[in-house]
Design a protein around this motif. Sequence first.
Motif, PDB file in Angstrom:
ATOM      1  N   ILE A 153     -24.957 -10.261 -88.405  1.00 32.91           N
ATOM      2  CA  ILE A 153     -24.259 -10.121 -89.688  1.00 32.91           C
ATOM      3  C   ILE A 153     -24.278  -8.668 -90.152  1.00 32.91           C
ATOM      4  CG2 ILE A 153     -24.312 -10.751 -92.134  1.00 32.91           C
ATOM      5  CD1 ILE A 153     -25.422 -13.480 -91.296  1.00 32.91           C
ATOM      6  N   ILE A 154     -25.463  -8.027 -90.097  1.00 31.97           N
ATOM      7  CA  ILE A 154     -25.582  -6.631 -90.520  1.00 31.97           C
ATOM      8  C   ILE A 154     -24.759  -5.725 -89.620  1.00 31.97           C
ATOM      9  CG2 ILE A 154     -27.180  -4.692 -90.762  1.00 31.97           C
ATOM     10  CD1 ILE A 154     -27.479  -6.677 -92.982  1.00 31.97           C
ATOM     11  N   PHE A 155     -24.807  -5.978 -88.306  1.00 33.60           N
ATOM     12  CA  PHE A 155     -24.052  -5.151 -87.351  1.00 33.60           C
ATOM     13  C   PHE A 155     -22.555  -5.220 -87.630  1.00 33.60           C
ATOM     14  CE2 PHE A 155     -21.758  -4.674 -83.319  1.00 33.60           C
ATOM     15  CZ  PHE A 155     -22.186  -3.408 -82.934  1.00 33.60           C
ATOM     16  N   VAL A 156     -22.061  -6.429 -87.859  1.00 30.54           N
ATOM     17  CA  VAL A 156     -20.624  -6.589 -88.112  1.00 30.54           C
ATOM     18  C   VAL A 156     -20.237  -5.965 -89.444  1.00 30.54           C
ATOM     19  CG1 VAL A 156     -18.801  -8.282 -88.548  1.00 30.54           C
ATOM     20  CG2 VAL A 156     -20.406  -8.640 -86.673  1.00 30.54           C
ATOM     21  N   ALA A 157     -21.024  -6.261 -90.505  1.00 31.37           N
ATOM     22  CA  ALA A 157     -20.665  -5.794 -91.844  1.00 31.37           C
ATOM     23  C   ALA A 157     -20.820  -4.289 -92.008  1.00 31.37           C
ATOM     24  CB  ALA A 157     -21.520  -6.523 -92.885  1.00 31.37           C
ATOM     25  N   SER A 158     -21.855  -3.708 -91.384  1.00 36.76           N
ATOM     26  CA  SER A 158     -22.175  -2.304 -91.637  1.00 36.76           C
ATOM     27  C   SER A 158     -21.652  -1.340 -90.576  1.00 36.76           C
ATOM     28  CB  SER A 158     -23.698  -2.128 -91.751  1.00 36.76           C
ATOM     29  OG  SER A 158     -24.212  -2.931 -92.790  1.00 36.76           O
ATOM     30  N   ILE A 159     -21.353  -1.832 -89.391  1.00 34.11           N
ATOM     31  CA  ILE A 159     -20.893  -0.949 -88.310  1.00 34.11           C
ATOM     32  C   ILE A 159     -19.473  -1.294 -87.881  1.00 34.11           C
ATOM     33  CG2 ILE A 159     -21.320  -0.179 -85.950  1.00 34.11           C
ATOM     34  CD1 ILE A 159     -24.301  -0.663 -86.467  1.00 34.11           C
ATOM     35  N   VAL A 160     -19.255  -2.567 -87.536  1.00 29.73           N
ATOM     36  CA  VAL A 160     -17.944  -2.961 -87.015  1.00 29.73           C
ATOM     37  C   VAL A 160     -16.866  -2.857 -88.094  1.00 29.73           C
ATOM     38  CG1 VAL A 160     -16.604  -4.855 -86.014  1.00 29.73           C
ATOM     39  CG2 VAL A 160     -18.950  -4.462 -85.267  1.00 29.73           C
ATOM     40  N   VAL A 161     -17.154  -3.386 -89.290  1.00 25.33           N
ATOM     41  CA  VAL A 161     -16.134  -3.434 -90.345  1.00 25.33           C
ATOM     42  C   VAL A 161     -15.665  -2.044 -90.779  1.00 25.33           C
ATOM     43  CG1 VAL A 161     -15.737  -4.072 -92.754  1.00 25.33           C
ATOM     44  CG2 VAL A 161     -16.727  -5.739 -91.185  1.00 25.33           C
ATOM     45  N   PRO A 162     -16.570  -1.081 -91.108  1.00 26.25           N
ATOM     46  CA  PRO A 162     -16.062   0.240 -91.498  1.00 26.25           C
ATOM     47  C   PRO A 162     -15.242   0.918 -90.409  1.00 26.25           C
ATOM     48  CG  PRO A 162     -18.372   0.006 -92.106  1.00 26.25           C
ATOM     49  CD  PRO A 162     -18.036  -1.160 -91.236  1.00 26.25           C
ATOM     50  N   VAL A 163     -15.705   0.823 -89.157  1.00 28.65           N
ATOM     51  CA  VAL A 163     -14.961   1.438 -88.049  1.00 28.65           C
ATOM     52  C   VAL A 163     -13.625   0.748 -87.862  1.00 28.65           C
ATOM     53  CG1 VAL A 163     -14.962   1.866 -85.561  1.00 28.65           C
ATOM     54  CG2 VAL A 163     -17.053   2.229 -86.883  1.00 28.65           C
ATOM     55  N   ALA A 164     -13.615  -0.588 -87.958  1.00 30.63           N
ATOM     56  CA  ALA A 164     -12.365  -1.338 -87.789  1.00 30.63           C
ATOM     57  C   ALA A 164     -11.365  -0.988 -88.887  1.00 30.63           C
ATOM     58  CB  ALA A 164     -12.653  -2.843 -87.795  1.00 30.63           C
TER      59      ALA A 164
END
Length: 421
Positions: A301-312
């Motif tokens: 959850i943290i990886f997706v919300a904090s890393i994947v989402v901003p980059v995406a």
Amino acid sequence: MSLQSHPSQLTKVRLCQGCELPVDVIDVKQGRSAYCPRCGTQLYQGGTPSLSGNLAIALTCLLLFIPSHFFNFLSIRLFGQMIPATLPSGIITLFNEGFIFLAFLVAFCASIAPLMVCASVVSAHIALKLNAFKLLKSSLWVIQHLKHWVMIDVFLISVAISCFKLQDYSDIFVGVGLYGLILLQLFTVLLLSRVSTRRYWEAYQHETDYTFEHKDVHCTHCHLSQPNGHRCVRCQNPLEHRKANSIQKTWAYLLAASIAIFPANLIPISILLTNGKRLEDTIFSGVAALIKNGMSGIAVIIFVASIVVPVAKILGLAYILLAIKFKRSVFHKQRMMIYFVVKWIGKWSMMDLFVISIMMALVDRGQILDFTPGYGAVAFGVVVVLTMLAAESFDPRFIWDNYREDKGPKKKIKQQESFNE
């Protein structure tokens, strides 16, 4: 499910706010919504739900702000001492420790924006009752521009993540404030799913009161389609076929976010002192630590919300802008879908910052166990704000500027319906 428009069903024509396609407006049953057949933008909701229902829900939300904000939502027993946490306590701690930007951002998304939206719904009803044009205009402006910044749902997920992080250090107790937050979230979701600025402008002055020979531009404020002009005939806001400097503003926000994302990921976002050890965590190392401690679900959850989402968000908007720049004449609808996704996922990046504010409130500073944000959290907050502003400043109608209707056989305009589930 799609429904073919029939001449007997047509009452008026409206320009789609997403691509300016003229669409025949038909009656849609309550519980369903009409979407543009070309770009997929939601045009309007079916039925005529009572505006008084919005007022009742908004007043309920305002009442729920008291238990949700001023009663403890969590308490922990740390070194034999009970430490309670309210929503404002984490914000105040951030402010007192010098993280003023983070304190304001958390306060705005978790408290100020929801409060202003609910209060604006109430003031909009007062404006309709008193026929007060300026009050109605300002109230609906607040609703339209701040509803995307309402993040109580993200805050509740952050509470759950904080509990998982603290369970190895202390006993956790649920307070009355958490039930208030859950109820506030439920009623806020209900309010945001019902409220429509178009309906309030229609209650003030219905679009059938205006007789136009043709409709050339769609007002993005009150959603009245009308002939070209300098100002909207209903809400008096400036009329624009495209938002002024939309492309330039979006590029500026994206470039700034692209720069800020490096310190956000390389500088520690949180610092934990435990048993004399200083543990500095970046976003990546925090995710790795969660996996090591057997919390793989929270880590994802943290990886997706904090890393994947901003980059995406950055890559998605950059792709759309480059496609507009080079006048790509295919995959318009796919780019529109990317834009919808970017707008929807934007708020979930706030999760890490909410977790930091909760940890600040619960972990008693100066004890053996101590928690403080790192300057990476400030950079990450800048990334969140800039990417959300980039999505807000972009005008999706630019996507359709070079769309050619003559590709393939011509089709009759269809009105799409879908269940709101």
